[in-house]
Scaffold this active site. Structure first.
Site, short mmCIF file in Angstrom:
data_model
loop_
_atom_site.label_atom_id
_atom_site.label_comp_id
_atom_site.label_asym_id
_atom_site.label_seq_id
_atom_site.Cartn_x
_atom_site.Cartn_y
_atom_site.Cartn_z
CG ASP A 53 -1.84 -1.22 1.23
OD1 ASP A 53 -2.22 -1.69 0.14
OD2 ASP A 53 -2.13 -1.73 2.33
CE LYS B 29 2.39 -2.60 -4.28
NZ LYS B 29 2.03 -2.16 -2.92
N GLY C 293 -4.53 -4.48 -3.73
CA GLY C 293 -5.53 -3.45 -4.03
C GLY C 293 -4.78 -2.20 -4.42
CG HIS C 294 -2.08 -2.17 -6.94
ND1 HIS C 294 -1.13 -2.67 -7.78
CD2 HIS C 294 -1.83 -2.73 -5.73
CE1 HIS C 294 -0.34 -3.50 -7.11
NE2 HIS C 294 -0.76 -3.55 -5.86
CD GLN D 129 0.79 -9.01 -2.55
OE1 GLN D 129 1.43 -9.66 -3.35
NE2 GLN D 129 -0.45 -8.70 -2.75
P1 GDP Z 1 -0.76 0.20 -3.53
O1 GDP Z 1 -1.35 -1.07 -3.03
O2 GDP Z 1 0.70 0.29 -3.25
O3 GDP Z 1 -1.10 0.50 -4.96
O4 GDP Z 1 -1.43 1.37 -2.65
P2 GDP Z 1 -3.00 1.51 -2.31
O5 GDP Z 1 -3.71 1.99 -3.52
O6 GDP Z 1 -3.51 0.31 -1.63
O7 GDP Z 1 -2.93 2.64 -1.19
C1 GDP Z 1 -2.39 3.89 -1.45
C2 GDP Z 1 -3.49 4.95 -1.21
O8 GDP Z 1 -2.90 6.24 -1.16
C3 GDP Z 1 -4.51 5.04 -2.32
O9 GDP Z 1 -5.75 5.39 -1.78
C4 GDP Z 1 -3.97 6.15 -3.24
O10 GDP Z 1 -4.99 6.79 -3.98
C5 GDP Z 1 -3.39 7.07 -2.21
N1 GDP Z 1 -2.21 7.86 -2.63
C6 GDP Z 1 -1.18 7.51 -3.43
N2 GDP Z 1 -0.23 8.48 -3.44
C7 GDP Z 1 -0.69 9.45 -2.62
C8 GDP Z 1 -0.15 10.70 -2.17
O11 GDP Z 1 0.95 11.10 -2.51
N3 GDP Z 1 -0.91 11.42 -1.29
C9 GDP Z 1 -2.14 11.01 -0.86
N4 GDP Z 1 -2.80 11.77 -0.01
N5 GDP Z 1 -2.66 9.84 -1.24
C10 GDP Z 1 -1.94 9.07 -2.10
P1 IMO Z 2 -0.89 -4.31 -2.15
O1 IMO Z 2 -0.46 -4.86 -3.48
C1 IMO Z 2 -0.92 -4.73 2.21
C2 IMO Z 2 -0.90 -8.85 3.81
C3 IMO Z 2 -2.14 -9.32 4.53
C4 IMO Z 2 -1.55 -10.32 5.51
C5 IMO Z 2 -0.44 -10.96 4.69
C6 IMO Z 2 -0.82 -12.27 4.04
O2 IMO Z 2 -2.20 -3.62 -2.20
O3 IMO Z 2 0.18 -3.52 -1.52
P2 IMO Z 2 -2.35 -12.95 1.99
O4 IMO Z 2 -3.81 -12.73 1.73
O5 IMO Z 2 -1.46 -12.39 0.96
O6 IMO Z 2 -2.03 -14.38 2.28
O7 IMO Z 2 -2.06 -12.16 3.36
O8 IMO Z 2 -0.10 -10.01 3.69
N1 IMO Z 2 -1.13 -8.32 2.43
C7 IMO Z 2 -1.09 -7.01 2.10
N2 IMO Z 2 -0.92 -5.91 2.86
N3 IMO Z 2 -1.03 -4.62 0.86
C8 IMO Z 2 -1.17 -5.71 0.09
O9 IMO Z 2 -1.17 -5.64 -1.26
C9 IMO Z 2 -1.24 -6.98 0.71
N4 IMO Z 2 -1.39 -8.24 0.23
C10 IMO Z 2 -1.30 -9.04 1.30
O10 IMO Z 2 -2.79 -8.26 5.20
O11 IMO Z 2 -0.94 -9.70 6.61
MG MG Z 3 -2.89 -1.71 -1.78
#
Ligand code: GDP
Ligand code: IMO
Ligand code: MG
Length: 438
Positions: A18, A21, A45-46, A226
């Site tokens: 998170d 990416k 979840g991206h 991840q």
């Molecule tokens: P990922 O799994 O690495 O793709 O990240 P996620 O999408 O799960 O979580 C990142 C969250 O931060 C999302 O809701 C993005 O829209 C948000 N986001 C990304 N970059 C920024 C930033 O620079 N500032 C803020 N406020 N939100 C951001």
């Molecule tokens: P993105 O790509 C954050 C964590 C889960 C748990 C562990 C194992 O959005 O960054 P799993 O279901 O993979 O067997 O769970 O890994 N986990 C993540 N945490 N971002 C993710 O993906 C994750 N994918 C798995 O919360 O601790």
């Molecule tokens: Mg994510």
């Protein structure tokens, strides 16, 4: 000086997932022809935000919004129902999905999902707090050579043969976990044969497609899922996930050899977040943690769980930099720390009387580590529009203390921060160094 022609860029989460990416992938996707997922599954979840419109992807690579050809590599585990639903939703939003899926990618089956929840619930303090999407059991079956691959889905006779052998064993396993769920063998075979039919047009030998494309000079972006601290080999076992989340997995997860990988970028958020269990040395459980969680909207994209948050951990970051060999960083979510003063950065751990500068992937060791912090000056709050205006003006317009924060991180890690993100939108982005014209 000879100009380096960059063909491939790998984007990797450098912390616990998170890190943003999805946003960074979407940003660079503009400059490439293919965007590829190579590990993980719909545990990811991206999120990307374009002109205020939000997209959340679990399986489809984030480059789809830019109209790029998107590829799901052999290293990914695919839940066909989730994938078909993502395709349907994109179609509904008027986005054309140009997708190829490796014939060797493994399939998440209903018994994997059932097993995931039951298994993790029984593990007590060793539980990972999984996303319950069947990721671990699907990778276990892959390693045990009991997996179903995409190529099996499109060969009904073989699929039936394999499932008639596997499902009775899985039924016994569910009974061991004291579940009364009954696996309907005929129903599963019928359903997955139908999924095979629906996905057949997308299935391809992606290793040939990608290697040929790179040889012809096309640019490819690999989107990690991840984060490195969740990886099966170098992450915090057993609290992480079941795939390797490091740059090297881009090679094994697609069949593109290491010598065709030109640049590995770490994505690091300006603080720490963690979904799931296991020790996080810099975790903040009080009011400052709550403030960061609210300002950063730190709730899981996949499960909606509140994310645990903490200060940035440079010990961990230096470790993942070593494992991945990051060439550069995208530093994200800096705006979220607005109004917090001081901001702390962890530069070492205290373990008993020892000062430790290594991240040791051992739960028992890590839970007894106390962070050693450096205090940094914070910056004042701005509105999203103001952050966007600052982004448009460029790096020099960032608040002074933020630039200092960036410089301290860069100096400690010894790797350039080439991109800075100060908001969720595509254009809340500041480029410091154009990596595609190295
Ligand atoms: P990922 O799994 O690495 O793709 O990240 P996620 O999408 O799960 O979580 C990142 C969250 O931060 C999302 O809701 C993005 O829209 C948000 N986001 C990304 N970059 C920024 C930033 O620079 N500032 C803020 N406020 N939100 C951001
Ligand atoms: P993105 O790509 C954050 C964590 C889960 C748990 C562990 C194992 O959005 O960054 P799993 O279901 O993979 O067997 O769970 O890994 N986990 C993540 N945490 N971002 C993710 O993906 C994750 N994918 C798995 O919360 O601790
Ligand atoms: Mg994510």
């Amino acid at each position: 000086m000879v100009e380096k022609m960059m063909r491939t860029l790998v984007i990797i989460g450098s912390q616990w997932g998170d890190e943003g990416k999805g946003k960074i992938t979407d940003y660079y996707a503009d400059q490439v022809k293919y965007v590829v997922r190579f590990q993980g599954g719909n545990n990811a979840g991206h999120t990307i935000v374009v002109d205020g419109e939000r997209f959340a992807f679990h399986l489809i690579p984030s480059g789809v919004v830019r109209g790029k050809t998107v590829i799901i590599g052999n290293g990914v585990v695919v839940d066909p129902a989730v994938l078909l639903e993502e395709i349907r939703q994109l179609d509904e939003r008027g986005i054309k999905v140009n997708l190829k899926i490796s014939s060797k990618a493994h399939v998440i089956m209903p018994y994997h999902v059932a097993q995931d929840g039951l298994q993790d619930a029984m593990k007590g303090k060793y539980a990972a707090g999984t996303t319950k999407r069947g990721i671990g059991p699907a990778y276990s079956d892959k390693a045990a050579r009991d997996g179903i691959r995409m190529m099996d889905l499109i060969q009904p006779k073989i699929l039936k043969e394999k499932l008639e052998f596997i499902i009775p064993i899985k039924q016994k396993m569910l009974e061991i976990y004291q579940s009364d769920q009954v696996l309907d063998s005929g129903g599963i075979i019928k359903q997955y044969t139908a999924y095979g039919k629906a996905l057949e047009p997308y299935i391809d030998d992606i290793e040939y497609l990608l290697n040929d494309a790179i040889t012809r000079g096309s640019k490819v972006l690999f989107e990690g899922a991840q984060g490195a601290l969740l990886g099966i080999d170098h992450g915090l076992y057993p609290h992480g996930t079941s795939s390797n989340c490091c740059g090297q997995a881009a090679s094994t997860g697609t069949g593109v050899p290491m010598n065709k990988i030109d640049y590995v970028m770490g994505v690091v958020k300006a603080y720490t977040s963690r979904v799931g269990s296991g020790p996080v040395p810099t975790e903040l459980t009080g009011k400052t943690g709550e403030k960061i969680r609210e300002q950063g909207n730190e709730y899981g994209t996949t499960t909606g769980r509140p994310r645990r948050v903490g200060w940035l951990d440079l010990v961990a970051l230096k470790y993942t930099t070593m494992i991945n060999g990051f060439d550069g960083f995208a530093l994200t979510l800096l705006d979220v720390l607005e109004g917090i003063d001081p901001i702390k950065i962890c530069t070492a751990y205290k373990h008993g009387n020892d000062i430790i500068d290594r991240w040791i992937a051992d739960t028992n060791f890590l839970k007894d580590c106390d962070p050693v912090y450096k205090d940094m000056k914070g910056w004042s709050p701005r509105s999203p529009q103001e952050w966007n205006e600052i982004a448009n003006k460029g790096f020099d317009s960032l608040p002074g203390p933020m630039k200092e924060y960036i410089n301290v991180i860069e100096e400690f890690i010894g790797v350039p921060i080439v991109l800075v993100s100060i908001g969720p939108n595509r254009n809340d982005t500041v480029i410091r160094k154009d990596i595609f014209n190295l």
